[in-house]
Design an enzyme around this catalytic site. Structure first.
Site, PDB file in Angstrom:
ATOM      1  N   LEU A   1      65.508  21.120  -3.009  1.00  0.00           N
ATOM      2  CA  LEU A   1      66.060  21.458  -4.328  1.00  0.00           C
ATOM      3  C   LEU A   1      67.572  21.334  -4.319  1.00  0.00           C
ATOM      4  O   LEU A   1      68.190  20.917  -5.304  1.00  0.00           O
ATOM      5  CB  LEU A   1      65.660  22.884  -4.722  1.00  0.00           C
ATOM      6  CG  LEU A   1      64.177  23.102  -5.021  1.00  0.00           C
ATOM      7  CD1 LEU A   1      63.912  24.559  -5.349  1.00  0.00           C
ATOM      8  CD2 LEU A   1      63.715  22.231  -6.183  1.00  0.00           C
TER       9      LEU A   1
ATOM     10  N   LEU B   1      78.861  15.696 -35.877  1.00  0.00           N
ATOM     11  CA  LEU B   1      78.122  14.595 -36.509  1.00  0.00           C
ATOM     12  C   LEU B   1      77.506  15.000 -37.854  1.00  0.00           C
ATOM     13  O   LEU B   1      76.972  14.145 -38.580  1.00  0.00           O
ATOM     14  CB  LEU B   1      77.005  14.098 -35.584  1.00  0.00           C
ATOM     15  CG  LEU B   1      77.433  13.342 -34.321  1.00  0.00           C
ATOM     16  CD1 LEU B   1      76.230  13.083 -33.429  1.00  0.00           C
ATOM     17  CD2 LEU B   1      78.105  12.028 -34.651  1.00  0.00           C
TER      18      LEU B   1
ATOM     19  N   GLU C   1      65.522  23.335 -11.272  1.00  0.00           N
ATOM     20  CA  GLU C   1      66.417  23.334 -10.096  1.00  0.00           C
ATOM     21  C   GLU C   1      67.248  24.611 -10.029  1.00  0.00           C
ATOM     22  O   GLU C   1      68.424  24.587  -9.670  1.00  0.00           O
ATOM     23  CB  GLU C   1      67.363  22.120 -10.127  1.00  0.00           C
ATOM     24  CG  GLU C   1      66.688  20.795 -10.270  1.00  0.00           C
ATOM     25  CD  GLU C   1      65.936  20.401  -9.021  1.00  0.00           C
ATOM     26  OE1 GLU C   1      66.093  21.079  -7.996  1.00  0.00           O
ATOM     27  OE2 GLU C   1      65.170  19.427  -9.092  1.00  0.00           O
TER      28      GLU C   1
ATOM     29  N   THR D   1      67.552  28.292 -12.459  1.00  0.00           N
ATOM     30  CA  THR D   1      68.117  28.583 -13.789  1.00  0.00           C
ATOM     31  C   THR D   1      69.584  29.027 -13.616  1.00  0.00           C
ATOM     32  O   THR D   1      70.022  29.350 -12.510  1.00  0.00           O
ATOM     33  CB  THR D   1      67.338  29.723 -14.469  1.00  0.00           C
ATOM     34  OG1 THR D   1      67.539  30.917 -13.699  1.00  0.00           O
ATOM     35  CG2 THR D   1      65.850  29.419 -14.564  1.00  0.00           C
TER      36      THR D   1
HETATM   37  C1  LIG Z   1      60.912  19.630 -17.701  1.00  0.00           C
HETATM   38  C2  LIG Z   1      60.739  20.382 -16.432  1.00  0.00           C
HETATM   39  C3  LIG Z   1      60.490  19.703 -15.248  1.00  0.00           C
HETATM   40  C4  LIG Z   1      60.289  20.399 -14.053  1.00  0.00           C
HETATM   41  N1  LIG Z   1      60.004  19.717 -12.897  1.00  0.00           N
HETATM   42  C5  LIG Z   1      59.645  20.406 -11.785  1.00  0.00           C
HETATM   43  C6  LIG Z   1      59.206  19.706 -10.611  1.00  0.00           C
HETATM   44  O1  LIG Z   1      59.199  18.469 -10.545  1.00  0.00           O
HETATM   45  N2  LIG Z   1      58.775  20.442  -9.532  1.00  0.00           N
HETATM   46  C7  LIG Z   1      58.761  21.818  -9.544  1.00  0.00           C
HETATM   47  O2  LIG Z   1      58.357  22.410  -8.544  1.00  0.00           O
HETATM   48  N3  LIG Z   1      59.196  22.494 -10.648  1.00  0.00           N
HETATM   49  C8  LIG Z   1      59.627  21.831 -11.758  1.00  0.00           C
HETATM   50  N4  LIG Z   1      60.035  22.507 -12.887  1.00  0.00           N
HETATM   51  C9  LIG Z   1      59.957  23.970 -12.886  1.00  0.00           C
HETATM   52  C10 LIG Z   1      61.294  24.678 -12.820  1.00  0.00           C
HETATM   53  O3  LIG Z   1      61.867  24.539 -11.556  1.00  0.00           O
HETATM   54  C11 LIG Z   1      61.047  26.142 -13.213  1.00  0.00           C
HETATM   55  O4  LIG Z   1      60.750  26.145 -14.599  1.00  0.00           O
HETATM   56  C12 LIG Z   1      62.234  27.035 -12.931  1.00  0.00           C
HETATM   57  O5  LIG Z   1      62.343  27.282 -11.547  1.00  0.00           O
HETATM   58  C13 LIG Z   1      62.147  28.366 -13.661  1.00  0.00           C
HETATM   59  O6  LIG Z   1      60.908  28.971 -13.456  1.00  0.00           O
HETATM   60  P1  LIG Z   1      60.072  29.533 -14.700  1.00  0.00           P
HETATM   61  O7  LIG Z   1      59.999  28.498 -15.746  1.00  0.00           O
HETATM   62  O8  LIG Z   1      58.820  30.080 -14.130  1.00  0.00           O
HETATM   63  O9  LIG Z   1      60.977  30.701 -15.267  1.00  0.00           O
HETATM   64  P2  LIG Z   1      61.044  32.224 -14.697  1.00  0.00           P
HETATM   65  O10 LIG Z   1      61.241  32.191 -13.240  1.00  0.00           O
HETATM   66  O11 LIG Z   1      59.870  32.979 -15.236  1.00  0.00           O
HETATM   67  O12 LIG Z   1      62.358  32.719 -15.409  1.00  0.00           O
HETATM   68  C14 LIG Z   1      62.391  33.193 -16.758  1.00  0.00           C
HETATM   69  C15 LIG Z   1      63.787  33.746 -17.030  1.00  0.00           C
HETATM   70  O13 LIG Z   1      64.059  34.825 -16.118  1.00  0.00           O
HETATM   71  C16 LIG Z   1      65.331  34.630 -15.525  1.00  0.00           C
HETATM   72  N5  LIG Z   1      65.362  35.239 -14.205  1.00  0.00           N
HETATM   73  C17 LIG Z   1      64.672  34.860 -13.106  1.00  0.00           C
HETATM   74  N6  LIG Z   1      64.986  35.683 -12.072  1.00  0.00           N
HETATM   75  C18 LIG Z   1      65.884  36.570 -12.547  1.00  0.00           C
HETATM   76  C19 LIG Z   1      66.585  37.697 -11.963  1.00  0.00           C
HETATM   77  N7  LIG Z   1      66.429  38.010 -10.681  1.00  0.00           N
HETATM   78  N8  LIG Z   1      67.423  38.392 -12.754  1.00  0.00           N
HETATM   79  C20 LIG Z   1      67.595  38.068 -14.069  1.00  0.00           C
HETATM   80  N9  LIG Z   1      66.969  37.030 -14.665  1.00  0.00           N
HETATM   81  C21 LIG Z   1      66.136  36.298 -13.923  1.00  0.00           C
HETATM   82  C22 LIG Z   1      65.457  33.125 -15.459  1.00  0.00           C
HETATM   83  O14 LIG Z   1      66.811  32.757 -15.284  1.00  0.00           O
HETATM   84  C23 LIG Z   1      64.899  32.727 -16.813  1.00  0.00           C
HETATM   85  O15 LIG Z   1      65.895  32.870 -17.787  1.00  0.00           O
HETATM   86  C24 LIG Z   1      60.333  21.825 -14.071  1.00  0.00           C
HETATM   87  C25 LIG Z   1      60.627  22.507 -15.250  1.00  0.00           C
HETATM   88  C26 LIG Z   1      60.839  21.803 -16.419  1.00  0.00           C
HETATM   89  C27 LIG Z   1      61.142  22.551 -17.682  1.00  0.00           C
END
Ligand SMILES: Cc1cc2nc3c(=O)[nH]c(=O)nc-3n(C[C@H](O)[C@H](O)[C@H](O)COP(=O)(O)OP(=O)(O)OC[C@H]3O[C@@H](n4cnc5c(N)ncnc54)[C@H](O)[C@@H]3O)c2cc1C
Length: 375
Positions: free
Chosen positions: A230, A329, A354, A356
């Site tokens: 990552l 725009l 990668e 948040t």
């Molecule tokens: C288009 C797209 C492509 C992707 N491609 C890949 C891929 O190829 N391979 C792969 O493995 N993954 C992939 N992902 C997944 C991506 O890495 C995850 O979505 C990301 O790690 C966030 O996890 P989640 O969506 O479960 O959000 P969550 O982990 O549920 O987070 C939700 C919210 O909580 C916040 N949060 C988390 N921890 C804390 C904390 N300790 N304190 C306060 N706030 C917190 C986060 O910042 C976020 O705002 C992809 C995602 C997208 C949208």
């Protein structure tokens, strides 16, 4: 700092994006499709797949050259850069860094050429920011491994020839190479996305998937394996997000120079110029940070926490720039006739994947205070 060869490579990628991507991208985006197979072959010819890796048909460029390629690719579309990042920095890097010689020989030359596509499955429906909680499990059965679980949001998933899947074992998290077509392995595409529409995103479903002993990546033990991958991909985003921002700013300045409002070009108003100046400033500062991070990576002195700083800054500023450009725009900014709202929507995915922004803030917060505040 940037030598002539690197500049030439950057210009070649820009030329490819101008010729091959810009004329088509709005249609692909609207249709929610990307001709991944065709593009992968062309990107392989361009030499950008796994370009910063050495040997096995990879170009072996500097990190800065890879970063500038990501900048140009993402100026075209974040979906294009995602295709290249996942192929080179996640799937290929995992094999290159942690694979056996046989695994490298089997996959890397074809992946560098774009003849084989890879994906990287770490995230699960219930575990994104906290991959340590993963439920996907690999158990031994004789010499074989049997995998069960679900991965979510996986870029290139349903078009991949090989999936790098991370799973919990009795010895901790290990990586496995799962070829497409393995019985029990499916990759349904995720639809109805309003961001990164020109990119394939899928689930990976593993239902009693039986793999031979040599499907495991021998050199990756524990979560540090996928996390190091990552970090490689994040490095590309530090540059890439700024490419999207640059495309927004360039487009919007051109628009404002020709758009007449109250008998004068929009660009000739002080209020507009103040906005452009601030955006140019953030873009320039972001680029200096990206180049410094690139130089440190090339020198072997880069720490992953510095990559967090760069990813946080580049994506945050790119989103702010895309939004400001969208408003300049006017109504035209809400259509796909201009790239700005597409970049703006794409960057919402880039903000989340990668790591948040909050995760990167917590990493930096820990450096500053000495306290880990993840839990
Ligand atoms: C288009 C797209 C492509 C992707 N491609 C890949 C891929 O190829 N391979 C792969 O493995 N993954 C992939 N992902 C997944 C991506 O890495 C995850 O979505 C990301 O790690 C966030 O996890 P989640 O969506 O479960 O959000 P969550 O982990 O549920 O987070 C939700 C919210 O909580 C916040 N949060 C988390 N921890 C804390 C904390 N300790 N304190 C306060 N706030 C917190 C986060 O910042 C976020 O705002 C992809 C995602 C997208 C949208």
């Amino acid at each position: 700092m940037i030598d002539d060869d690197t500049r030439a490579l950057q210009a070649a990628v820009r030329g490819f994006v101008d010729r091959r991507i810009r004329p088509e991208i709005a249609t692909w985006y609207e249709d929610g499709s990307l001709p991944v197979r065709e593009l992968a072959l062309e990107l392989g010819q361009l030499g950008v797949l796994g370009m910063h890796l050495g040997g096995y048909g990879c170009a072996g460029t500097s990190a800065v050259a890879y970063g500038l390629a990501c900048f140009e690719l993402e100026a075209g579309d974040s979906g294009l850069r995602s295709l290249v990042s996942v192929q080179g920095s996640l799937a290929m890097y995992a094999i290159w860094r942690f694979g056996s010689e046989e695994q490298k020989q089997q996959w890397l030359p074809r992946m560098a050429a774009g003849e084989a596509i890879g994906c990287f499955g770490l995230t699960e429906p219930d575990f994104g920011s906290d991959p340590a909680g993963m439920r996907t499990r690999a158990r031994r059965d004789g010499d074989d491994w049997v995998l069960d679980g679900t991965k979510m949001w996986i870029t290139n998933g349903s078009v991949a020839d090989v999936a790098v899947v991370w799973a919990r074992t009795d010895e901790g998290v290990r990586g496995f190479l799962v070829p497409a077509g393995t019985p029990g392995f499916t990759a349904p595409e995720i639809t109805r996305k309003l961001s990164l529409r020109a990119s394939v995103t899928s689930e990976l479903v593993l239902d009693d998937v039986r793999l031979p002993a040599d499907a495991m990546l021998p050199e990756a033990a524990g979560l540090s394996g996928p996390l190091s991958c990552l970090n490689e991909a994040r490095f590309g985003i530090v540059f890439g997000a700024l490419g999207a921002a640059h495309d927004c700013l360039e487009t919007t300045i051109a628009y404002a120079r020709s758009r007449l409002i109250f008998d004068k070009p929009l660009a000739a108003y002080q209020a507009t110029q103040l906005k452009f100046a601030d955006m140019g400033l953030e873009l320039g500062k972001g680029m200096l940070l990206a180049l410094q991070i690139g130089a440190m990576k090339d020198a072997g002195t880069l720490d992953h926490r510095q990559v967090s700083l760069g990813k946080l800054n580049s994506v945050r500023e790119a989103i702010a720039i895309a939004r400001e450009c969208r408003s300049i725009l006017g109504a035209a900014g809400i259509t796909l006739d201009y790239p700005v709202i597409r970049h703006s929507a794409n960057l919402e995915s880039v903000l989340t994947y990668e790591g948040t922004s909050e995760v990167h803030q917590l990493i930096i917060g820990q450096v500053l205070t000495g306290h880990a505040a993840f839990k």
